[in-house]
Design a protein around this motif. Structure first.
Motif, PDB file in Angstrom:
ATOM      1  N   LEU A   1       0.918  -1.093  -0.022  1.00 53.06           N
ATOM      2  CA  LEU A   1      -0.159   0.011   0.055  1.00 53.06           C
ATOM      3  C   LEU A   1       0.922   1.090  -0.020  1.00 53.06           C
ATOM      4  O   LEU A   1       1.960   1.303   0.886  1.00 53.06           O
ATOM      5  CB  LEU A   1      -0.914  -0.010   1.201  1.00 53.06           C
ATOM      6  N   GLU A   2       0.398   2.193  -0.860  1.00 52.14           N
ATOM      7  CA  GLU A   2       1.000   3.584  -0.773  1.00 52.14           C
ATOM      8  C   GLU A   2       0.552   4.285   0.410  1.00 52.14           C
ATOM      9  O   GLU A   2      -0.460   4.416   0.722  1.00 52.14           O
ATOM     10  CB  GLU A   2       0.640   4.225  -2.052  1.00 52.14           C
ATOM     11  N   SER A   3       1.403   5.039   1.250  1.00 53.57           N
ATOM     12  CA  SER A   3       0.906   5.568   2.305  1.00 53.57           C
ATOM     13  C   SER A   3       0.854   7.227   2.046  1.00 53.57           C
ATOM     14  O   SER A   3       1.479   7.956   2.005  1.00 53.57           O
ATOM     15  CB  SER A   3       1.924   5.757   3.647  1.00 53.57           C
ATOM     16  N   THR A   4      -0.667   7.277   1.442  1.00 55.36           N
ATOM     17  CA  THR A   4      -0.976   8.561   1.108  1.00 55.36           C
ATOM     18  C   THR A   4      -2.034   9.302   2.078  1.00 55.36           C
ATOM     19  O   THR A   4      -3.139   8.682   2.126  1.00 55.36           O
ATOM     20  CB  THR A   4      -1.497   8.790  -0.285  1.00 55.36           C
ATOM     21  N   GLY A   5      -1.523  10.269   2.813  1.00 56.17           N
ATOM     22  CA  GLY A   5      -2.492  11.008   3.808  1.00 56.17           C
ATOM     23  C   GLY A   5      -2.967   9.692   4.945  1.00 56.17           C
ATOM     24  O   GLY A   5      -2.130   9.017   5.443  1.00 56.17           O
ATOM     25  N   ILE A   6      -4.351   9.677   5.081  1.00 47.11           N
ATOM     26  CA  ILE A   6      -4.729   8.900   6.079  1.00 47.11           C
ATOM     27  C   ILE A   6      -5.736   7.780   5.426  1.00 47.11           C
ATOM     28  O   ILE A   6      -6.329   7.008   5.733  1.00 47.11           O
ATOM     29  CB  ILE A   6      -5.793   9.565   7.153  1.00 47.11           C
ATOM     30  N   TYR A   7      -5.741   7.802   3.775  1.00 52.02           N
ATOM     31  CA  TYR A   7      -6.724   7.140   3.097  1.00 52.02           C
ATOM     32  C   TYR A   7      -6.161   5.672   3.130  1.00 52.02           C
ATOM     33  O   TYR A   7      -7.162   4.953   2.841  1.00 52.02           O
ATOM     34  CB  TYR A   7      -6.592   7.687   1.642  1.00 52.02           C
ATOM     35  N   TRP A   8      -5.118   5.237   3.330  1.00 51.09           N
ATOM     36  CA  TRP A   8      -4.925   3.815   3.477  1.00 51.09           C
ATOM     37  C   TRP A   8      -5.224   3.131   4.720  1.00 51.09           C
ATOM     38  O   TRP A   8      -5.191   1.903   4.785  1.00 51.09           O
ATOM     39  CB  TRP A   8      -3.073   3.853   3.279  1.00 51.09           C
ATOM     40  N   ILE A   9      -5.317   3.976   5.775  1.00 50.92           N
ATOM     41  CA  ILE A   9      -5.529   3.401   7.107  1.00 50.92           C
ATOM     42  C   ILE A   9      -6.943   2.217   7.189  1.00 50.92           C
ATOM     43  O   ILE A   9      -6.563   1.014   7.667  1.00 50.92           O
ATOM     44  CB  ILE A   9      -5.721   4.314   8.238  1.00 50.92           C
ATOM     45  N   SER A  10      -7.918   2.628   6.492  1.00 45.19           N
ATOM     46  CA  SER A  10      -9.075   1.739   6.673  1.00 45.19           C
ATOM     47  C   SER A  10      -8.997   0.418   5.844  1.00 45.19           C
ATOM     48  O   SER A  10      -9.152  -0.441   6.243  1.00 45.19           O
ATOM     49  CB  SER A  10     -10.423   2.468   6.473  1.00 45.19           C
ATOM     50  N   LEU A  11      -8.213   0.668   4.771  1.00 49.62           N
ATOM     51  CA  LEU A  11      -7.792  -0.553   3.736  1.00 49.62           C
ATOM     52  C   LEU A  11      -6.791  -1.486   4.536  1.00 49.62           C
ATOM     53  O   LEU A  11      -7.010  -2.505   4.454  1.00 49.62           O
ATOM     54  CB  LEU A  11      -7.274  -0.119   2.503  1.00 49.62           C
ATOM     55  N   TYR A  12      -5.754  -0.833   5.212  1.00 46.74           N
ATOM     56  CA  TYR A  12      -4.976  -1.549   5.951  1.00 46.74           C
ATOM     57  C   TYR A  12      -5.649  -2.365   7.008  1.00 46.74           C
ATOM     58  O   TYR A  12      -5.247  -3.593   7.295  1.00 46.74           O
ATOM     59  CB  TYR A  12      -3.800  -0.593   6.566  1.00 46.74           C
ATOM     60  N   GLU A  13      -6.563  -1.707   7.865  1.00 48.07           N
ATOM     61  CA  GLU A  13      -7.325  -2.594   8.810  1.00 48.07           C
ATOM     62  C   GLU A  13      -7.974  -3.843   8.340  1.00 48.07           C
ATOM     63  O   GLU A  13      -8.020  -4.703   8.846  1.00 48.07           O
ATOM     64  CB  GLU A  13      -7.997  -1.722   9.494  1.00 48.07           C
ATOM     65  N   VAL A  14      -8.674  -3.472   7.206  1.00 45.51           N
ATOM     66  CA  VAL A  14      -9.597  -4.697   6.612  1.00 45.51           C
ATOM     67  C   VAL A  14      -8.541  -5.776   5.943  1.00 45.51           C
ATOM     68  O   VAL A  14      -8.616  -6.854   6.230  1.00 45.51           O
ATOM     69  CB  VAL A  14     -10.265  -4.077   5.396  1.00 45.51           C
TER      70      VAL A  14
END
Length: 101
Positions: free
Chosen positions: A38-51
């Motif tokens: 995953l590319e760490s862009t802003g906070i947008y990756w966090i929910s996908l990371y959790e799933v």
């Protein structure tokens, strides 16, 4: 009536958003994918990371600056995604973040 009253407090029923977020993870599992970059862009990756974490994937969160500075390369989201996937498949990406969610 509030959401917690409709679902019941302590309910394990997923919300619509949680269900939609889980669809790509379930599909990746069915395809035999074991690791994801995953590319760490802003906070947008966090929910996908959790799933993805809930589904048991090995996840590498990479710094966008480390994978994008390639001369003569057109930048679009689709091309960036393909570039990151290729680098990851060759084992050339290191996770740049230690994530504690």
């Amino acid at each position: 009536m509030q959401r917690s009253e409709r679902r019941g407090s302590g309910s394990s029923q997923a919300t619509g958003a949680e269900y939609v977020q889980s669809l790509p993870a379930a599909w990746l599992k069915r395809c035999g994918i074991r690791s994801v970059a995953l590319e760490s862009t802003g906070i947008y990756w966090i929910s996908l990371y959790e799933v993805l974490e809930q589904y048991g994937f090995e996840i590498r969160v990479v710094n966008a600056r480390h994978v994008k500075h390639v001369p003569e390369r057109t930048k679009t989201d689709v091309l960036d995604c393909q570039w990151i996937q290729m680098l990851h498949s060759f084992g050339l990406l290191n996770g740049s973040l230690n994530v504690i969610v």
